[in-house]
Design a protein around this motif. Sequence first.
Motif, PDB file in Angstrom:
ATOM      1  N   LYS A 160     -10.592   7.666 -10.426  1.00  0.00           N
ATOM      2  CA  LYS A 160     -10.075   6.497 -11.086  1.00  0.00           C
ATOM      3  C   LYS A 160      -9.242   7.045 -12.326  1.00  0.00           C
ATOM      4  O   LYS A 160      -8.489   6.222 -12.948  1.00  0.00           O
ATOM      5  CB  LYS A 160     -11.420   5.598 -11.373  1.00  0.00           C
ATOM      6  CG  LYS A 160     -10.871   4.258 -12.432  1.00  0.00           C
ATOM      7  CD  LYS A 160     -11.908   3.411 -12.370  1.00  0.00           C
ATOM      8  CE  LYS A 160     -11.564   2.091 -13.587  1.00  0.00           C
ATOM      9  NZ  LYS A 160     -10.187   1.511 -13.273  1.00  0.00           N
ATOM     10  N   ARG A 161      -9.998   7.980 -13.204  1.00  0.00           N
ATOM     11  CA  ARG A 161      -9.218   8.436 -14.435  1.00  0.00           C
ATOM     12  C   ARG A 161      -7.701   8.802 -14.014  1.00  0.00           C
ATOM     13  O   ARG A 161      -6.853   8.560 -14.848  1.00  0.00           O
ATOM     14  CB  ARG A 161      -9.983   9.700 -15.121  1.00  0.00           C
ATOM     15  CG  ARG A 161     -11.270   9.012 -15.749  1.00  0.00           C
ATOM     16  CD  ARG A 161     -11.778   9.988 -16.740  1.00  0.00           C
ATOM     17  NE  ARG A 161     -12.195  11.202 -16.207  1.00  0.00           N
ATOM     18  CZ  ARG A 161     -13.304  11.846 -15.761  1.00  0.00           C
ATOM     19  NH1 ARG A 161     -14.374  10.644 -16.181  1.00  0.00           N
ATOM     20  NH2 ARG A 161     -13.581  12.632 -15.277  1.00  0.00           N
ATOM     21  N   TYR A 162      -7.514   9.638 -12.996  1.00  0.00           N
ATOM     22  CA  TYR A 162      -6.337  10.063 -12.809  1.00  0.00           C
ATOM     23  C   TYR A 162      -5.299   8.835 -12.479  1.00  0.00           C
ATOM     24  O   TYR A 162      -4.072   8.798 -12.837  1.00  0.00           O
ATOM     25  CB  TYR A 162      -6.367  11.089 -11.506  1.00  0.00           C
ATOM     26  CG  TYR A 162      -6.611  12.554 -12.052  1.00  0.00           C
ATOM     27  CD1 TYR A 162      -5.911  13.198 -12.727  1.00  0.00           C
ATOM     28  CD2 TYR A 162      -7.735  13.137 -11.428  1.00  0.00           C
ATOM     29  CE1 TYR A 162      -5.927  14.479 -13.222  1.00  0.00           C
ATOM     30  CE2 TYR A 162      -8.002  14.388 -11.641  1.00  0.00           C
ATOM     31  CZ  TYR A 162      -7.340  15.247 -12.567  1.00  0.00           C
ATOM     32  OH  TYR A 162      -7.604  16.575 -12.873  1.00  0.00           O
ATOM     33  N   SER A 183      -3.229   1.046   4.198  1.00  0.00           N
ATOM     34  CA  SER A 183      -2.900  -0.188   4.795  1.00  0.00           C
ATOM     35  C   SER A 183      -3.122  -1.466   3.575  1.00  0.00           C
ATOM     36  O   SER A 183      -2.766  -1.285   2.660  1.00  0.00           O
ATOM     37  CB  SER A 183      -3.502  -0.561   6.043  1.00  0.00           C
ATOM     38  OG  SER A 183      -3.238   0.316   7.224  1.00  0.00           O
ATOM     39  N   ALA A 184      -4.291  -2.426   4.149  1.00  0.00           N
ATOM     40  CA  ALA A 184      -4.454  -3.369   3.312  1.00  0.00           C
ATOM     41  C   ALA A 184      -5.566  -3.269   2.203  1.00  0.00           C
ATOM     42  O   ALA A 184      -5.985  -4.323   1.781  1.00  0.00           O
ATOM     43  CB  ALA A 184      -4.706  -4.593   4.149  1.00  0.00           C
ATOM     44  N   SER A 185      -5.653  -2.105   1.705  1.00  0.00           N
ATOM     45  CA  SER A 185      -6.721  -1.884   0.798  1.00  0.00           C
ATOM     46  C   SER A 185      -6.388  -2.425  -0.637  1.00  0.00           C
ATOM     47  O   SER A 185      -5.159  -2.720  -1.027  1.00  0.00           O
ATOM     48  CB  SER A 185      -7.144  -0.538   0.787  1.00  0.00           C
ATOM     49  OG  SER A 185      -8.744  -0.440   0.114  1.00  0.00           O
ATOM     50  N   SER A 186      -7.009  -1.744  -1.546  1.00  0.00           N
ATOM     51  CA  SER A 186      -6.731  -2.177  -3.123  1.00  0.00           C
ATOM     52  C   SER A 186      -5.604  -1.567  -3.745  1.00  0.00           C
ATOM     53  O   SER A 186      -5.049  -2.311  -4.543  1.00  0.00           O
ATOM     54  CB  SER A 186      -7.868  -1.889  -3.960  1.00  0.00           C
ATOM     55  OG  SER A 186      -8.181  -0.426  -3.891  1.00  0.00           O
ATOM     56  N   ARG A 242      -2.951   0.596 -10.183  1.00  0.00           N
ATOM     57  CA  ARG A 242      -4.348   1.529 -10.546  1.00  0.00           C
ATOM     58  C   ARG A 242      -5.480   1.220  -9.913  1.00  0.00           C
ATOM     59  O   ARG A 242      -6.465   1.689 -10.336  1.00  0.00           O
ATOM     60  CB  ARG A 242      -4.188   1.493 -12.188  1.00  0.00           C
ATOM     61  CG  ARG A 242      -2.920   1.749 -12.801  1.00  0.00           C
ATOM     62  CD  ARG A 242      -3.339   1.462 -14.184  1.00  0.00           C
ATOM     63  NE  ARG A 242      -1.950   1.550 -14.984  1.00  0.00           N
ATOM     64  CZ  ARG A 242      -1.728   1.957 -16.139  1.00  0.00           C
ATOM     65  NH1 ARG A 242      -2.854   2.119 -17.014  1.00  0.00           N
ATOM     66  NH2 ARG A 242      -0.469   1.789 -16.707  1.00  0.00           N
ATOM     67  N   ASP A 243      -5.575   0.437  -8.915  1.00  0.00           N
ATOM     68  CA  ASP A 243      -6.854  -0.044  -8.443  1.00  0.00           C
ATOM     69  C   ASP A 243      -7.392   0.692  -7.162  1.00  0.00           C
ATOM     70  O   ASP A 243      -6.754   0.577  -5.850  1.00  0.00           O
ATOM     71  CB  ASP A 243      -6.714  -1.649  -7.974  1.00  0.00           C
ATOM     72  CG  ASP A 243      -8.023  -2.305  -7.409  1.00  0.00           C
ATOM     73  OD1 ASP A 243      -9.178  -1.361  -7.235  1.00  0.00           O
ATOM     74  OD2 ASP A 243      -7.897  -3.501  -7.099  1.00  0.00           O
ATOM     75  N   VAL A 244      -8.334   1.658  -7.311  1.00  0.00           N
ATOM     76  CA  VAL A 244      -8.671   2.596  -6.492  1.00  0.00           C
ATOM     77  C   VAL A 244     -10.247   2.345  -6.025  1.00  0.00           C
ATOM     78  O   VAL A 244     -10.788   2.890  -5.554  1.00  0.00           O
ATOM     79  CB  VAL A 244      -8.503   3.928  -6.951  1.00  0.00           C
ATOM     80  CG1 VAL A 244      -7.094   4.292  -7.090  1.00  0.00           C
ATOM     81  CG2 VAL A 244      -9.308   4.118  -8.174  1.00  0.00           C
ATOM     82  N   SER A 245     -10.454   0.949  -6.038  1.00  0.00           N
ATOM     83  CA  SER A 245     -11.786   0.259  -5.734  1.00  0.00           C
ATOM     84  C   SER A 245     -12.066   0.266  -3.987  1.00  0.00           C
ATOM     85  O   SER A 245     -13.253   0.425  -3.610  1.00  0.00           O
ATOM     86  CB  SER A 245     -12.022  -1.030  -6.201  1.00  0.00           C
ATOM     87  OG  SER A 245     -11.045  -1.817  -5.723  1.00  0.00           O
ATOM     88  N   GLY A 246     -10.917   0.304  -3.357  1.00  0.00           N
ATOM     89  CA  GLY A 246     -11.067   0.145  -1.850  1.00  0.00           C
ATOM     90  C   GLY A 246     -10.984  -1.253  -1.277  1.00  0.00           C
ATOM     91  O   GLY A 246     -10.755  -2.277  -2.157  1.00  0.00           O
ATOM     92  N   SER A 259       0.775  -1.047   0.149  1.00  0.00           N
ATOM     93  CA  SER A 259      -0.027   0.026   0.076  1.00  0.00           C
ATOM     94  C   SER A 259       0.886   1.052   0.166  1.00  0.00           C
ATOM     95  O   SER A 259       1.953   1.245   0.836  1.00  0.00           O
ATOM     96  CB  SER A 259      -0.955  -0.121   1.260  1.00  0.00           C
ATOM     97  OG  SER A 259      -1.425   1.226   1.426  1.00  0.00           O
ATOM     98  N   PRO A 260       0.438   2.223  -0.869  1.00  0.00           N
ATOM     99  CA  PRO A 260       1.407   3.333  -0.736  1.00  0.00           C
ATOM    100  C   PRO A 260       1.234   4.316   0.517  1.00  0.00           C
ATOM    101  O   PRO A 260       1.879   5.220   0.761  1.00  0.00           O
ATOM    102  CB  PRO A 260       0.739   4.352  -1.850  1.00  0.00           C
ATOM    103  CG  PRO A 260      -0.632   3.917  -2.218  1.00  0.00           C
ATOM    104  CD  PRO A 260      -0.479   2.089  -1.825  1.00  0.00           C
TER     105      PRO A 260
END
Length: 265
Positions: free
Chosen positions: A118-120, A147-150, A129-133, A47-48
């Motif tokens: 999501k576009r950004y 943390s442990a998200s997408s 690139r997975d910002v779904s959560g 995770s970043p």
Amino acid sequence: MLARLLLACSCLLALAGAARADACTLVTELETGRVLKREGDCERRSSPASTFKVPLSLMGFDSGILEDEDEPAWPYRPEYKSWNEAWKGTKNPRSWLKDSVVWYSHVLTRELGEQRFKRYADAFGYGNRDVSGDRGKANGLTRAWLSASSLQISPVEQIAFLRKLLKQELPVSGKARDMTLAIMPVFPLPDGWTAYGKTGTGFQPRRDGTFDRSRQFGWFVGWAQKGERRILFARLIRDERKENSVASFRARDGLLAELPALIAD
């Protein structure tokens, strides 16, 4: 005999320290791509965490939601339930990055909305690139990078993103880039060098996808500059046991201590 005992003890201490944390350190020249240091597994994603505030800043300024270093100044609200006293009070873009204020990020991402967010992320080619959560919770706007998200990114990919940022190869306005550079936390170094970097901390994931509060991970990513010479860096620490200090601060302090020798002219 005493010398042998001391050497044995020092080796054991070094091994114990290595067992406590899995780390990557990657330091490269921006202009030439020359690798000054590469140590550890730098391809493995994590995770970043709050290093994601750098691309978030670009999104905010490019979209016009963020205006300059001081605006917008958003007030703290009790419903944010911040545990960190430094996060309370009115915050602006500069203090957002300086204090790493989570709720300010959430206000920004909600203003962006899911589609623009999501576009950004796609346009930046940021990590996976997975910002779904979190799976099944539809909370990408507030959880994707934590943390442990997408959202996941490796140290190699962090360096690639920073390279595109500094070489003006990201699809954002010049103002968005300039404002993001202007609010980056600054760390003076010896011999006329200056480092610009962002920390990020979280908890490591378990196999079931939840996070383990007994084991942290910690980032420090950014660049150092002297005149026209620029050096990119990324350090990621993954603790193997519970530590009382913040992993990202250890990553930051350790790397800042090492940089002068690595970048000496």
